[in-house]
Write a protein that holds these residues in place. Structure first.
Motif, short mmCIF file in Angstrom:
data_model
loop_
_atom_site.label_atom_id
_atom_site.label_comp_id
_atom_site.label_asym_id
_atom_site.label_seq_id
_atom_site.Cartn_x
_atom_site.Cartn_y
_atom_site.Cartn_z
N GLY A 111 -3.44 17.70 -17.98
CA GLY A 111 -4.89 17.69 -17.73
C GLY A 111 -5.34 16.40 -17.08
N VAL A 112 -4.41 15.46 -16.89
CA VAL A 112 -4.69 14.20 -16.21
C VAL A 112 -4.17 14.30 -14.78
CG1 VAL A 112 -4.29 11.71 -16.19
CG2 VAL A 112 -4.45 12.93 -18.37
N THR A 113 -4.97 13.87 -13.82
CA THR A 113 -4.52 13.85 -12.44
C THR A 113 -4.42 12.42 -11.94
OG1 THR A 113 -6.75 13.96 -11.44
CG2 THR A 113 -5.69 16.05 -12.00
N VAL A 114 -3.49 12.22 -11.01
CA VAL A 114 -3.28 10.90 -10.39
C VAL A 114 -3.19 11.11 -8.88
CG1 VAL A 114 -1.92 8.78 -10.35
CG2 VAL A 114 -1.95 10.20 -12.42
N ASN A 115 -4.03 10.41 -8.15
CA ASN A 115 -4.08 10.56 -6.70
C ASN A 115 -4.27 9.21 -6.02
OD1 ASN A 115 -4.19 13.63 -6.19
ND2 ASN A 115 -5.76 13.34 -7.76
N SER A 116 -4.02 9.19 -4.72
CA SER A 116 -4.33 8.03 -3.89
C SER A 116 -5.40 8.42 -2.88
CB SER A 116 -3.09 7.56 -3.12
OG SER A 116 -2.05 7.25 -3.99
N VAL A 117 -6.25 7.46 -2.54
CA VAL A 117 -7.22 7.62 -1.46
C VAL A 117 -6.95 6.53 -0.44
CG1 VAL A 117 -9.67 7.49 -0.83
CG2 VAL A 117 -8.97 8.75 -2.88
N LEU A 118 -6.87 6.93 0.83
CA LEU A 118 -6.46 6.02 1.90
C LEU A 118 -7.61 5.79 2.87
CD1 LEU A 118 -3.84 7.51 0.79
CD2 LEU A 118 -2.82 6.98 3.00
N PRO A 119 -8.42 4.74 2.66
CA PRO A 119 -9.45 4.42 3.64
C PRO A 119 -8.82 3.87 4.93
CG PRO A 119 -9.87 3.35 1.52
CD PRO A 119 -8.46 3.84 1.50
N GLY A 120 -9.53 4.05 6.03
CA GLY A 120 -9.20 3.37 7.27
C GLY A 120 -10.16 2.22 7.48
N LYS A 165 0.82 -1.21 0.00
CA LYS A 165 0.00 0.00 0.00
C LYS A 165 0.86 1.26 0.00
CE LYS A 165 -3.92 -1.80 -0.53
NZ LYS A 165 -4.79 -1.44 -1.66
N THR A 166 2.02 1.21 0.67
CA THR A 166 2.95 2.33 0.61
C THR A 166 3.48 2.49 -0.81
OG1 THR A 166 3.61 1.88 2.89
CG2 THR A 166 5.01 3.34 1.63
N ALA A 167 3.73 1.38 -1.47
CA ALA A 167 4.20 1.42 -2.86
C ALA A 167 3.19 2.12 -3.76
CB ALA A 167 4.49 0.01 -3.37
N GLN A 168 1.92 1.92 -3.49
CA GLN A 168 0.90 2.60 -4.30
C GLN A 168 1.00 4.11 -4.18
OE1 GLN A 168 -2.76 0.71 -2.85
NE2 GLN A 168 -2.99 -0.28 -4.83
N LEU A 169 1.32 4.61 -2.99
CA LEU A 169 1.47 6.05 -2.81
C LEU A 169 2.61 6.59 -3.66
CD1 LEU A 169 1.01 6.55 1.06
CD2 LEU A 169 -0.72 6.29 -0.72
N ALA A 170 3.72 5.86 -3.65
CA ALA A 170 4.87 6.28 -4.45
C ALA A 170 4.54 6.22 -5.94
CB ALA A 170 6.07 5.39 -4.14
N LEU A 171 3.85 5.17 -6.34
CA LEU A 171 3.47 5.01 -7.74
C LEU A 171 2.57 6.15 -8.20
CD1 LEU A 171 3.28 3.41 -10.38
CD2 LEU A 171 1.54 1.97 -9.29
N ALA A 172 1.55 6.47 -7.40
CA ALA A 172 0.62 7.53 -7.76
C ALA A 172 1.33 8.88 -7.85
CB ALA A 172 -0.52 7.60 -6.75
N ARG A 173 2.21 9.15 -6.88
CA ARG A 173 2.94 10.43 -6.90
C ARG A 173 3.84 10.51 -8.13
NH1 ARG A 173 2.74 15.68 -5.14
NH2 ARG A 173 4.84 16.55 -5.23
N GLY A 174 4.54 9.42 -8.43
CA GLY A 174 5.41 9.41 -9.59
C GLY A 174 4.66 9.60 -10.90
N LEU A 175 3.52 8.94 -11.02
CA LEU A 175 2.72 9.07 -12.24
C LEU A 175 2.15 10.47 -12.38
CD1 LEU A 175 0.81 5.65 -12.39
CD2 LEU A 175 2.72 6.41 -13.81
N ALA A 176 1.77 11.08 -11.26
CA ALA A 176 1.26 12.46 -11.30
C ALA A 176 2.33 13.39 -11.89
CB ALA A 176 0.86 12.92 -9.91
#
Length: 264
Positions: free
Chosen positions: A176-185, A158-169
């Motif tokens: 005009g394309v956005t890339v984000n992560s959403v972190l449910p608890g 799940k931490t890797a997903q944050l890095a991936l999303a930030r890198g792709l952004a």
């Protein structure tokens, strides 16, 4: 504030139940055309029927595929309409002592939780960039910031997903394309309900009560002191997928009830 996704096509992976289905329904209610994804014909048929009942007139495509392998992702990509919104929700989780997590299990988590999003983003981002508009969202977890000792493999993915999303952004910056992560608890998902089924029978307590007890025992830093609903998680995702969120990209947006104890 009105969110209008008319004319947009959204792929939500692992969307036959739980958070994934709630996201699909939320996007459909805003006018998006939906691609549902699941691993069996029966679960997909049930989800499609349920979505049709909830949002009459919604246009739905169904795609059977297990995204835990490159072949599964290739299967999903075949025959897809042009996608404007990609929600990478597919993932697996489970408790396991670190010493018992062998290489095969690490690889399974990596392929499903991380590489599925890598492969889909690689395939679908070019069209979004060419069009000048698109949304990619990774459904991560508060476990990405608050790594569970009994689910280290899950937390790492799940931490890797944050890095991936930030890198792709950064990779699609200015397009005009956005890339984000959403972190449910902790969330009142279908999976949590199944996990609590025996406890509900044994104690006679409601799912909501058991969820609150779980939060207070296992996530005592929670500010809301309860589990979130799948709809509450979906609301954040729908906003991030909308034109209204155009100034938000590369962000890790928490819907964790304040479990992660920091102010940023």
């Amino acid at each position: 504030m009105k969110i209008d996704l008319s004319g947009k096509v959204a792929l939500v992976t692992a969307s036959t139940g739980g958070i994934g289905f709630a996201i699909a329904q939320g996007l459909a209610e805003c006018g998006a055309e939906i691609v549902l994804n699941g691993r069996s014909e029966a679960t997909l048929a049930h989800a499609q029927q349920k979505l049709n009942a909830a949002v009459p007139g919604v246009k739905i495509h169904s795609a059977i595929a297990d995204l835990g392998s490159a072949q599964g992702v290739d299967t999903l990509l075949k025959g897809l309409p042009e996608i404007d919104i990609l929600v990478n929700n597919a993932g697996i989780y489970g408790q396991k002592d670190f010493y018992d997590i062998d290489d095969a299990l690490w690889e399974q988590y990596w392929q499903t939780n991380v590489m599925s999003g890598v492969r889909l983003s690689r395939a679908l981002l070019p069209h979004m960039v060419e069009k000048g508009w698109g949304r990619v969202v990774f459904i991560s977890s508060e476990s990405a910031r608050n790594i569970p000792a009994d689910m280290v493999h899950y937390g790492v993915s799940k931490t890797a997903q944050l890095a991936l999303a930030r890198g792709l952004a950064k990779f699609v910056a200015g397009s005009g394309v956005t890339v984000n992560s959403v972190l449910p608890g902790p969330t009142l998902s279908d999976g949590f309900a199944s996990m609590m089924e025996d406890e509900i029978k044994r104690t006679g307590k409601s799912l909501e009560t058991l969820a609150k007890e779980f939060v207070m025992a296992q996530r005592p830093s929670s500010v809301i002191q309860r589990a979130a609903s799948v709809e509450e998680v979906a609301n954040m995702v729908v906003y991030v997928c909308s034109p209204l969120s155009s100034a938000t990209s590369g962000a890790a947006l928490r819907v964790d009830g304040g479990v992660v104890d920091d102010i940023v």
